[in-house]
Design a protein around this motif. Structure first.
Motif, PDB file in Angstrom:
ATOM      1  N   SER A  37       0.857  -1.193   0.000  1.00  0.00           N
ATOM      2  CA  SER A  37       0.000   0.000   0.000  1.00  0.00           C
ATOM      3  C   SER A  37       0.893   1.244   0.000  1.00  0.00           C
ATOM      4  CB  SER A  37      -0.916  -0.019   1.230  1.00  0.00           C
ATOM      5  OG  SER A  37      -1.643  -1.234   1.290  1.00  0.00           O
ATOM      6  N   GLN A  91       6.055   3.427   1.355  1.00  0.00           N
ATOM      7  CA  GLN A  91       6.253   3.706   2.783  1.00  0.00           C
ATOM      8  C   GLN A  91       5.953   2.443   3.598  1.00  0.00           C
ATOM      9  OE1 GLN A  91       7.329   6.589   4.198  1.00  0.00           O
ATOM     10  NE2 GLN A  91       7.176   5.819   6.286  1.00  0.00           N
ATOM     11  N   GLN A  92       4.963   1.669   3.174  1.00  0.00           N
ATOM     12  CA  GLN A  92       4.625   0.448   3.902  1.00  0.00           C
ATOM     13  C   GLN A  92       5.784  -0.539   3.917  1.00  0.00           C
ATOM     14  OE1 GLN A  92       1.479  -2.373   2.422  1.00  0.00           O
ATOM     15  NE2 GLN A  92       0.709  -2.150   4.516  1.00  0.00           N
ATOM     16  N   ASP A  94       7.983   0.190   6.821  1.00  0.00           N
ATOM     17  CA  ASP A  94       7.391  -0.297   8.074  1.00  0.00           C
ATOM     18  C   ASP A  94       7.593  -1.810   8.223  1.00  0.00           C
ATOM     19  OD1 ASP A  94       5.457   0.117  10.412  1.00  0.00           O
ATOM     20  OD2 ASP A  94       4.300  -1.297   9.213  1.00  0.00           O
ATOM     21  N   LYS A 138       9.874  -3.755  11.038  1.00  0.00           N
ATOM     22  CA  LYS A 138       9.300  -4.759  11.950  1.00  0.00           C
ATOM     23  C   LYS A 138      10.084  -6.063  11.908  1.00  0.00           C
ATOM     24  CE  LYS A 138       4.409  -3.403  11.878  1.00  0.00           C
ATOM     25  NZ  LYS A 138       3.207  -3.435  11.011  1.00  0.00           N
ATOM     26  N   LEU A 139      10.545  -6.415  10.707  1.00  0.00           N
ATOM     27  CA  LEU A 139      11.228  -7.692  10.540  1.00  0.00           C
ATOM     28  C   LEU A 139      12.601  -7.699  11.208  1.00  0.00           C
ATOM     29  CD1 LEU A 139      11.260 -10.504   9.256  1.00  0.00           C
ATOM     30  CD2 LEU A 139      12.126  -9.481   7.152  1.00  0.00           C
ATOM     31  N   VAL A 195      10.964   5.892  10.809  1.00  0.00           N
ATOM     32  CA  VAL A 195      10.394   4.569  11.101  1.00  0.00           C
ATOM     33  C   VAL A 195      11.456   3.676  11.750  1.00  0.00           C
ATOM     34  CG1 VAL A 195       9.377   2.490  10.099  1.00  0.00           C
ATOM     35  CG2 VAL A 195       8.644   4.737   9.305  1.00  0.00           C
ATOM     36  N   ARG A 217      -1.893   5.041  -3.788  1.00  0.00           N
ATOM     37  CA  ARG A 217      -1.155   4.393  -2.706  1.00  0.00           C
ATOM     38  C   ARG A 217      -0.783   2.956  -3.086  1.00  0.00           C
ATOM     39  NH1 ARG A 217       1.285   6.924  -1.684  1.00  0.00           N
ATOM     40  NH2 ARG A 217       2.061   6.088   0.238  1.00  0.00           N
ATOM     41  N   LEU A 241       3.906 -10.237   7.642  1.00  0.00           N
ATOM     42  CA  LEU A 241       3.833  -8.884   8.206  1.00  0.00           C
ATOM     43  C   LEU A 241       2.828  -8.020   7.448  1.00  0.00           C
ATOM     44  CD1 LEU A 241       7.629  -8.381   8.865  1.00  0.00           C
ATOM     45  CD2 LEU A 241       5.823  -8.370  10.607  1.00  0.00           C
ATOM     46  N   GLN A 267       0.119  -9.169   5.884  1.00  0.00           N
ATOM     47  CA  GLN A 267      -1.199  -9.650   6.343  1.00  0.00           C
ATOM     48  C   GLN A 267      -1.609  -8.964   7.633  1.00  0.00           C
ATOM     49  OE1 GLN A 267      -0.956 -13.870   6.971  1.00  0.00           O
ATOM     50  NE2 GLN A 267      -0.983 -14.377   4.790  1.00  0.00           N
ATOM     51  N   ALA A 268      -0.664  -8.909   8.563  1.00  0.00           N
ATOM     52  CA  ALA A 268      -0.969  -8.352   9.882  1.00  0.00           C
ATOM     53  C   ALA A 268      -1.187  -6.844   9.805  1.00  0.00           C
ATOM     54  CB  ALA A 268       0.171  -8.663  10.856  1.00  0.00           C
ATOM     55  N   ALA A 269      -0.570  -6.195   8.817  1.00  0.00           N
ATOM     56  CA  ALA A 269      -0.652  -4.732   8.733  1.00  0.00           C
ATOM     57  C   ALA A 269      -1.971  -4.256   8.132  1.00  0.00           C
ATOM     58  CB  ALA A 269       0.520  -4.171   7.925  1.00  0.00           C
ATOM     59  N   ASP A 270      -2.414  -4.885   7.019  1.00  0.00           N
ATOM     60  CA  ASP A 270      -3.676  -4.429   6.398  1.00  0.00           C
ATOM     61  C   ASP A 270      -4.334  -5.492   5.508  1.00  0.00           C
ATOM     62  OD1 ASP A 270      -1.964  -4.322   4.198  1.00  0.00           O
ATOM     63  OD2 ASP A 270      -2.239  -2.188   3.794  1.00  0.00           O
ATOM     64  N   HIS A 273      -4.409  -6.984   2.822  1.00  0.00           N
ATOM     65  CA  HIS A 273      -3.863  -6.923   1.463  1.00  0.00           C
ATOM     66  C   HIS A 273      -4.068  -5.513   0.946  1.00  0.00           C
ATOM     67  CE1 HIS A 273      -7.863  -6.971  -0.488  1.00  0.00           C
ATOM     68  NE2 HIS A 273      -8.209  -7.888   0.381  1.00  0.00           N
ATOM     69  N   SER A 274      -3.409  -5.180  -0.183  1.00  0.00           N
ATOM     70  CA  SER A 274      -3.520  -3.824  -0.737  1.00  0.00           C
ATOM     71  C   SER A 274      -4.813  -3.670  -1.521  1.00  0.00           C
ATOM     72  CB  SER A 274      -2.321  -3.515  -1.634  1.00  0.00           C
ATOM     73  OG  SER A 274      -1.154  -3.396  -0.858  1.00  0.00           O
ATOM     74  N   SER A 292      14.260  -9.511  14.048  1.00  0.00           N
ATOM     75  CA  SER A 292      13.922  -8.934  15.350  1.00  0.00           C
ATOM     76  C   SER A 292      13.338 -10.020  16.263  1.00  0.00           C
ATOM     77  CB  SER A 292      12.908  -7.813  15.168  1.00  0.00           C
ATOM     78  OG  SER A 292      11.701  -8.334  14.629  1.00  0.00           O
ATOM     79  N   ARG A 304      10.694  -9.892  17.981  1.00  0.00           N
ATOM     80  CA  ARG A 304       9.233 -10.025  17.837  1.00  0.00           C
ATOM     81  C   ARG A 304       8.858 -10.989  16.722  1.00  0.00           C
ATOM     82  NH1 ARG A 304      10.210  -5.267  15.224  1.00  0.00           N
ATOM     83  NH2 ARG A 304      10.376  -4.079  17.142  1.00  0.00           N
ATOM     84  N   THR A 305       9.784 -11.238  15.785  1.00  0.00           N
ATOM     85  CA  THR A 305       9.489 -12.137  14.668  1.00  0.00           C
ATOM     86  C   THR A 305       9.243 -13.569  15.147  1.00  0.00           C
ATOM     87  OG1 THR A 305      10.918 -10.703  13.373  1.00  0.00           O
ATOM     88  CG2 THR A 305      10.306 -12.762  12.350  1.00  0.00           C
ATOM     89  N   LEU A 316       5.698 -14.251  14.958  1.00  0.00           N
ATOM     90  CA  LEU A 316       5.090 -13.985  13.654  1.00  0.00           C
ATOM     91  C   LEU A 316       4.704 -15.302  12.998  1.00  0.00           C
ATOM     92  CD1 LEU A 316       4.494 -11.934  11.353  1.00  0.00           C
ATOM     93  CD2 LEU A 316       6.822 -12.339  10.560  1.00  0.00           C
ATOM     94  N   SER A 375      -6.553   2.182   6.153  1.00  0.00           N
ATOM     95  CA  SER A 375      -6.514   1.261   5.012  1.00  0.00           C
ATOM     96  C   SER A 375      -7.095  -0.085   5.456  1.00  0.00           C
ATOM     97  CB  SER A 375      -5.073   1.103   4.517  1.00  0.00           C
ATOM     98  OG  SER A 375      -4.507   2.358   4.227  1.00  0.00           O
ATOM     99  N   GLN A 425      -8.095  -3.638   9.881  1.00  0.00           N
ATOM    100  CA  GLN A 425      -6.914  -4.376  10.345  1.00  0.00           C
ATOM    101  C   GLN A 425      -5.778  -3.394  10.672  1.00  0.00           C
ATOM    102  OE1 GLN A 425      -6.617  -7.713  10.841  1.00  0.00           O
ATOM    103  NE2 GLN A 425      -4.476  -7.592  11.476  1.00  0.00           N
ATOM    104  N   VAL A 459      -1.656  -9.870  16.127  1.00  0.00           N
ATOM    105  CA  VAL A 459      -0.903  -8.612  16.091  1.00  0.00           C
ATOM    106  C   VAL A 459      -0.481  -8.209  17.501  1.00  0.00           C
ATOM    107  CG1 VAL A 459      -1.022  -6.150  15.519  1.00  0.00           C
ATOM    108  CG2 VAL A 459      -1.994  -7.846  13.952  1.00  0.00           C
ATOM    109  N   ALA A 516       3.107   4.454   8.727  1.00  0.00           N
ATOM    110  CA  ALA A 516       2.732   3.142   8.186  1.00  0.00           C
ATOM    111  C   ALA A 516       2.518   3.184   6.676  1.00  0.00           C
ATOM    112  CB  ALA A 516       1.470   2.622   8.874  1.00  0.00           C
TER     113      ALA A 516
END
Lengths: 386, 386
Positions: free
Chosen positions: A97, A100-101, A104, A108-109, A130, A235, A252, A254-257, A259-260, B13, B15-16, B19, B97, B100, B130, B256
C-alpha cells in the motif's frame, strides 16, 4: 462522554518516545496557504496523472484478495524487474500500500531496540523516522566512497540504500559504486534494502540497474512505487525479496492491512499493459527535465555565490550546500513568513546536527515564475541570516 | 544473483518469533479449490457490491493527500458516529486502510514486550496475532459477566472489545452489559479499543450503541469498516479516538503508509451520500438474515445432537460448542479432505488450548444447497472423530 483529555495519562509503549510527526507532513500543511511558493514536497505534477475509469473492472475485484497481491500484477512487475537486471519470479513480488509500507514491514522484521542499521547520510527522512521508532541505532555510510571495513565492523542488521536519484541528494551511483555496494553486502552477508521510487524520472543518461541484481549471497529487498510514475493517490507500491525473506514480509503485510487495495491494483495493471506507457514515461521525463533546467538557471542567478550543488540526473530534488553552516530549520521559519517553503536538511541526517547548512528544493511543483520569485526571496533570507 | 537461501540466516527482530501466517489466510488459500464448500472466511456476498465508477472524480484525488484522510469523508463519518451515540468531531476521525490497520496502530502505540492487554475469550484471531507479535500478555475477560476487580488487578494497558455481533461468537452485548464494560474501563482508567465491523449486518433488534459513547473518563478508540457494508477490495476503514490518543495514532498512520487510498475514499463518500444507502443496507441485512435462518435449519438437522449454539442476531458467523472437547484443527484437516472448510476455534482463544471443541461457521458465502451438503459431511466427521 467527555472529549477533554483524561485525568490519568494513557500508558504508551516505550517506542512511542521516538514517535514524532513527520516534518514533511507538517510543512505540507502550511504549503496550501494562499500565495505560498512550495519547494518542500515531492508532489508530481497534477496534469501528469492518467484519466482512470472502472468500466471494464470485474466485480470480483471488490472481494477480499490475496495478501501477496494480484497474481497478474505480480507477474507484470516481475517481468519489469527482470528487464532491469533483477532476476526474480512473480512469487517473489509482494504488492504494498505504497512504498512507505515497505519501510514499516522491513523495520518490523529486523529492528529491535539498539539494532544497528546502515544508512546513507543524508537519506530519506521518513525511513529514518520509522527505523528510529522501532529502536534503530544508525551506522552512516557513504555509498559513493564506501568504507567496507567500517560498515562491517558495526554489524548492521541491514543496509538501506537509494542508489538511483537519491532522496534528498539527487545523486545516482555509477556502475562501479553499485558493484562496490553489492560486494560489501555480500562480503559481510548484510541484507540490502534498496528503495527505488524515482527511477522512471530520468533526465540524463546514467546507470540505473538495481544493486540487488548484483548480489551473489546477501539477502535482499528491492522496492518500487507507482506514486511518481502514475499517481500517489492510488497508494500502490511493491517489493521483491530474496526467498529467505519474502514469507516473513508477507506475514507482516497480512498483519498490517490484510492486502492492498484491489481497485488500485487493477488500475495500475491496466496502465502497465498500455502500449503507450513507455511514451508517457518519456513525456513525463521530458517535462520534468525542462523544469529541472529552468530551476537550475534560477538557482545560478540567486544562489551562485551562496551555495554549491550537483545537477540531479533524475528525481525531483536539488540538494543545496550553503557556504555557511546555518540552521536551515530556522531559515524555514523565516521563509514561511515570506510565503516560501522548502525542506530543511537536518531531518535527513541520521545523527543530530545543530546546523547542517543544507536544504532540499523540489523543482517539479512550482511554476517557472514562482521558482524565480521564491528563490529570490530565499536567497535574500540566506544573505541576511544571522 | 542467486535466488537460493543464503548460507548465513538473516538476523530478525525478537518479535518475529511471534510472527505466524494467519490461519484464516492459510485456509482461504485452499478454499478456492474446485468443489470446496467454505464456511471458513467472512466473505460478503459478491452480488452485494455496488457498481462503482470514477466519471465525476476530480483529478486532484490522484495527488498525495492528508494523512488523516479526506475532510469531507471524516465529516460524514463523524455525523454517523454522533447518530450512533458517540460524540465526536471530524477532527477525531482517522481514515484507515481497512480496520486491520487500526489494530496494528493501536498495538504500536501501547504494547511493549510483556504488556498486559485485556481481551475477550474467544476474540478476533488476527487481533490476537498482532497484539502477540508486539509482545502482549493476555488478560481474558468475559464481557457478558464482567469481573471488574479481576480486570483491574492485572492493569491492562487497554481492553479490546467487539461488543456488537462479536467475531467469532456472534453475541451482542445488551445495554446493561455495555454500561458495565464502560464503567469498568472508567473506574480503572483503562483505554477501551472497540472494534465494530459488523454493526450494519443486523438481523434481530438489539442494542448497538457504541460502548465508547458511554465512557466518562477513560481514553477510547472506536473503529469501523466498509468491508462488510460496501466492499472489502476497497480496503477502507476508519477510527475515531479521544483527543489524547488521536495525534499519536495519526503519526503512526503517517509512518505506516502516509495516507489511505484516495480513490477508495472518494468512492466510499459517494456511497455514504447516496440517498438509497439505508435501503441498500436494509436489503443486505434482509438477504443475510435469510441465509442465517436457512443455515440454522440445516444446523439443527445435522448438529442438533452434536453441539450447542446461540442464534447470532447479526454478523456473519455461528459459533458452535461441540458436546465433545475435540481438537477442531484436527477436525479441519479431515474436513478439507472432504472438501469442507471452516475455522477451528483454538486460534480465537487468547491462551493455548489443545482441544477447545468449538468452531466458527460462516453462513454468508455458501449457497443453501452447499450448506446442507457441507454441514452433513461435517457432522459425519464429528460423529466419527476419534
Amino acid at each position: 462522554m467527555n472529549p477533554s483529555p483524561p485525568t490519568h495519562p494513557a500508558h504508551f509503549s516505550t517506542r512511542t518516545r521516538y514517535l514524532h510527526p513527520s516534518p514533511i507532513r507538517e510543512i505540507l500543511s502550511v504549503v496550501n496557504r494562499p500565495g505560498m511558493i512550495s519547494f518542500a514536497g515531492g508532489l508530481p505534477a497534477l496534469d501528469s496523472f492518467p484519466r482512470f475509469n472502472l468500466d471494464s473492472m470485474p466485480q470480483e475485484i471488490l472481494q477480499y484478495g490475496p495478501s501477496e497481491g494480484e497474481w497478474a500484477l505480480r507477474q507484470r512487475i516481475a517481468e519489469e524487474l527482470q528487464e532491469r537486471g533483477l532476476q526474480c519470479t512473480a512469487e517473489q513480488v509482494l504488492i504494498l500500500s505504497g512504498s512507505q509500507q515497505g519501510i514499516d514491514l522491513v523495520a518490523k522484521l529486523f529492528i529491535d531496540p539498539g539494532t544497528a542499521v546502515a544508512v546513507e547520510s543524508p537519506t530519506y527522512l521518513a525511513a529514518l523516522q520509522v527505523f528510529r521508532f522501532f529502536g534503530a541505532r544508525f551506522v552512516a555510510y557513504d555509498a559513493e566512497k564506501l568504507d567496507v571495513h567500517a560498515m562491517q565492523r558495526e554489524k548492521p542488521v541491514f543496509a538501506y540504500a537509494i542508489p538511483t536519484f537519491q532522496n534528498p541528494s539527487g545523486r545516482c551511483l555509477d556502475a562501479t559504486q553499485r558493484d562496490a555496494l553489492a560486494a560489501a553486502c555480500d562480503a559481510a552477508r548484510i541484507p540490502l534494502f534498496e528503495d527505488d521510487p524515482y527511477r522512471d524520472l530520468v533526465y540524463d543518461s546514467c546507470e540505473r540497474g538495481p544493486v540487488c541484481g548484483r548480489l551473489q549471497r546477501a539477502p535482499w529487498i528491492y522496492q518500487g512505487s507507482f506514486s511518481k510514475s502514475l499517481a500517489p493517490g492510488l497508494r500502490l507500491g511493491y517489493l521483491a525479496a530474496s526467498p529467505d525473506l519474502l514469507p516473513f514480509l508477507t506475514s507482516l503485510k497480512q498483519a498490517a492491512d490484510l492486502h492492498s487495495n484491489r481497485v488500485s491494483q487493477w488500475l495500475v495493471l491496466q496502465q502497465l499493459n498500455d502500449p503507450a506507457r513507455s511514451r508517457h514515461l518519456d513525456e513525463l521525463a521530458q517535462r520534468y527535465r525542462q523544469r529541472r533546467d529552468n530551476f537550475e538557471m534560477a538557482l545560478r542567478r540567486h544562489f551562485g555565490d551562496l551555495a554549491s550543488w550537483k545537477t540531479p540526473p533524475g528525481g525531483l530534488f536539488f540538494w543545496l550546500t550553503l557556504n555557511r553552516r546555518i540552521d536551515t530549520r530556522q531559515l524555514l521559519s523565516e521563509a514561511i513568513e515570506e510565503s516560501v517553503a522548502f525542506m530543511p536538511g537536518e531531518p535527513f541526517l541520521p545523527v543530530d546536527v545543530d546546523s547542517c547548512g543544507q536544504l532540499r528544493l523540489n523543482f517539479s511543483h512550482a511554476s517557472e515564475a514562482q521558482a524565480e520569485l521564491g528563490l529570490g526571496k530565499l536567497a535574500a533570507l540566506v544573505r541576511g541570516f544571522i
